[in-house]
Design an enzyme around this catalytic site. Structure first.
Site, PDB file in Angstrom:
ATOM      1  N   ARG A  93       0.851  -1.197   0.000  1.00 31.75           N
ATOM      2  CA  ARG A  93       0.000   0.000   0.000  1.00 31.75           C
ATOM      3  C   ARG A  93       0.881   1.239   0.000  1.00 31.75           C
ATOM      4  O   ARG A  93       1.904   1.269   0.687  1.00 31.75           O
ATOM      5  CB  ARG A  93      -0.863   0.060   1.279  1.00 31.75           C
ATOM      6  CG  ARG A  93      -1.743  -1.104   1.525  1.00 31.75           C
ATOM      7  CD  ARG A  93      -2.968  -1.128   0.673  1.00 31.75           C
ATOM      8  NE  ARG A  93      -3.813   0.049   0.821  1.00 31.75           N
ATOM      9  CZ  ARG A  93      -4.802   0.337  -0.030  1.00 31.75           C
ATOM     10  NH1 ARG A  93      -5.024  -0.443  -1.071  1.00 31.75           N
ATOM     11  NH2 ARG A  93      -5.554   1.404   0.153  1.00 31.75           N
ATOM     12  N   HIS A 111      13.204  -2.819  -1.857  1.00 33.82           N
ATOM     13  CA  HIS A 111      12.693  -2.930  -3.227  1.00 33.82           C
ATOM     14  C   HIS A 111      13.656  -3.804  -4.035  1.00 33.82           C
ATOM     15  O   HIS A 111      14.870  -3.648  -3.914  1.00 33.82           O
ATOM     16  CB  HIS A 111      12.571  -1.538  -3.856  1.00 33.82           C
ATOM     17  CG  HIS A 111      12.016  -1.585  -5.243  1.00 33.82           C
ATOM     18  ND1 HIS A 111      10.682  -1.858  -5.492  1.00 33.82           N
ATOM     19  CD2 HIS A 111      12.606  -1.463  -6.456  1.00 33.82           C
ATOM     20  CE1 HIS A 111      10.489  -1.866  -6.798  1.00 33.82           C
ATOM     21  NE2 HIS A 111      11.644  -1.638  -7.408  1.00 33.82           N
ATOM     22  N   GLU A 174      17.195 -13.868  -2.365  1.00 32.80           N
ATOM     23  CA  GLU A 174      18.269 -14.328  -1.470  1.00 32.80           C
ATOM     24  C   GLU A 174      19.122 -13.150  -1.010  1.00 32.80           C
ATOM     25  O   GLU A 174      19.536 -13.076   0.157  1.00 32.80           O
ATOM     26  CB  GLU A 174      19.147 -15.359  -2.182  1.00 32.80           C
ATOM     27  CG  GLU A 174      18.519 -16.730  -2.232  1.00 32.80           C
ATOM     28  CD  GLU A 174      19.311 -17.694  -3.107  1.00 32.80           C
ATOM     29  OE1 GLU A 174      20.495 -17.424  -3.408  1.00 32.80           O
ATOM     30  OE2 GLU A 174      18.728 -18.713  -3.506  1.00 32.80           O
TER      31      GLU A 174
HETATM   32  C1  GRF Z   1      10.126  -8.564  -1.980  1.00 33.21           C
HETATM   33  O1  GRF Z   1      10.688  -8.870  -3.222  1.00 33.21           O
HETATM   34  C2  GRF Z   1      10.296  -7.106  -1.659  1.00 33.21           C
HETATM   35  O2  GRF Z   1      11.471  -6.558  -2.176  1.00 33.21           O
HETATM   36  C3  GRF Z   1       9.110  -6.493  -2.354  1.00 33.21           C
HETATM   37  O3  GRF Z   1       8.067  -7.421  -2.173  1.00 33.21           O
HETATM   38  C4  GRF Z   1       8.613  -8.717  -1.964  1.00 33.21           C
HETATM   39  C5  GRF Z   1       8.085  -9.210  -0.655  1.00 33.21           C
HETATM   40  O4  GRF Z   1       8.394 -10.558  -0.420  1.00 33.21           O
HETATM   41  N1  GRF Z   1       8.847  -5.182  -1.836  1.00 33.21           N
HETATM   42  P1  GRF Z   1       8.204 -11.173   1.040  1.00 33.21           P
HETATM   43  O5  GRF Z   1       6.757 -10.940   1.426  1.00 33.21           O
HETATM   44  O6  GRF Z   1       9.155 -10.488   1.961  1.00 33.21           O
HETATM   45  O7  GRF Z   1       8.504 -12.641   0.907  1.00 33.21           O
END
Ligand code: GRF
Length: 217
Positions: A93, A111, A174
């Site tokens: 959001r 990100h 990773e």
């Molecule tokens: C990750 O790739 C993060 O960078 C992006 O959304 C994804 C979230 O994955 N903002 P998770 O819920 O932490 O497994």
């Protein structure tokens, strides 16, 4: 050691949340997670927090008539839990300007690209489409504009010739799981601060090695 009280905002899987939970178990880690909030009640990440005995809240954005009202509820819950530092980990959001201002320089996001390139959704597909050979991930302080703000830490990840968006996402994820705890440690310990919209004080090795991808022969 006084640990910073951290709140984590999620919307889904919560694998980055898990990386932060695991890091907070380390004896010398300068932060503890005191609250996990999801705007999606069935988010898998809530189960991860519960398994780690961390208080959770589901605040469903659909129950609110406006973005402002949702953010006010979020802010109230975070303050009641005495959260000092906020981490968005797959929180899907956009925040209102008022919320961003209240948490200014106390609020991180991760990100899956080397910002400021490839802000927004469908990152990995756009990275492959653009033909770049090095991608990665970024942890930054949150500002009103999506996926923007002072950069705390980045990790580079090679894009392979046969990568799909999914295979690249796995490799970048990773790196995310290593980068986010590292960045949170820098911020929570006070090793870095924001000056003039740039993060200063990152302890960098003065290593001049360059990263080439594909590698040099
Ligand atoms: C990750 O790739 C993060 O960078 C992006 O959304 C994804 C979230 O994955 N903002 P998770 O819920 O932490 O497994």
């Amino acid at each position: 050691m006084i640990r910073k009280r951290v709140g984590v905002l999620i919307s889904g899987r919560g694998s980055n949340l898990q990386a932060l939970i695991d890091a907070c178990r380390l004896r010398d880690f300068p932060a503890e997670i005191v609250m996990v909030i999801s705007n999606v009640p069935q988010a898998q990440g809530l189960l991860r927090a519960e398994a780690a005995l961390i208080p959770t809240l589901a605040i469903n954005h659909k129950d609110f008539s406006s973005r402002e009202a949702f953010d006010v509820a979020l802010d109230k819950a975070l303050n009641e839990a005495h959260v000092e530092l906020l981490c968005n980990a797959g929180f899907m959001r956009l925040h209102t300007a008022g919320f961003v201002e209240r948490w200014r320089d106390r609020h991180l996001n991760i990100h899956p690209s080397l910002l400021p390139a490839f802000r927004g959704l469908d990152t990995h597909a756009r990275v492959i489409e653009a033909g770049v050979t090095i991608s990665g991930c970024t942890v930054h302080f949150v500002r009103s504009e999506m996926d923007s703000g002072p950069i705390v830490a980045q990790a580079a990840v090679p894009v392979l010739g046969d990568d799909t968006a999914d295979s690249l996402a796995i490799r970048v994820l990773e790196a995310e799981h290593r980068l986010y705890p590292h960045a949170l440690r820098l911020v929570a310990s006070g090793a870095v601060s924001v000056e003039g919209e740039r993060v200063i004080g990152t302890a960098v090795e003065k290593d001049q090695a360059l990263l080439f991808w594909p590698p040099l022969p």
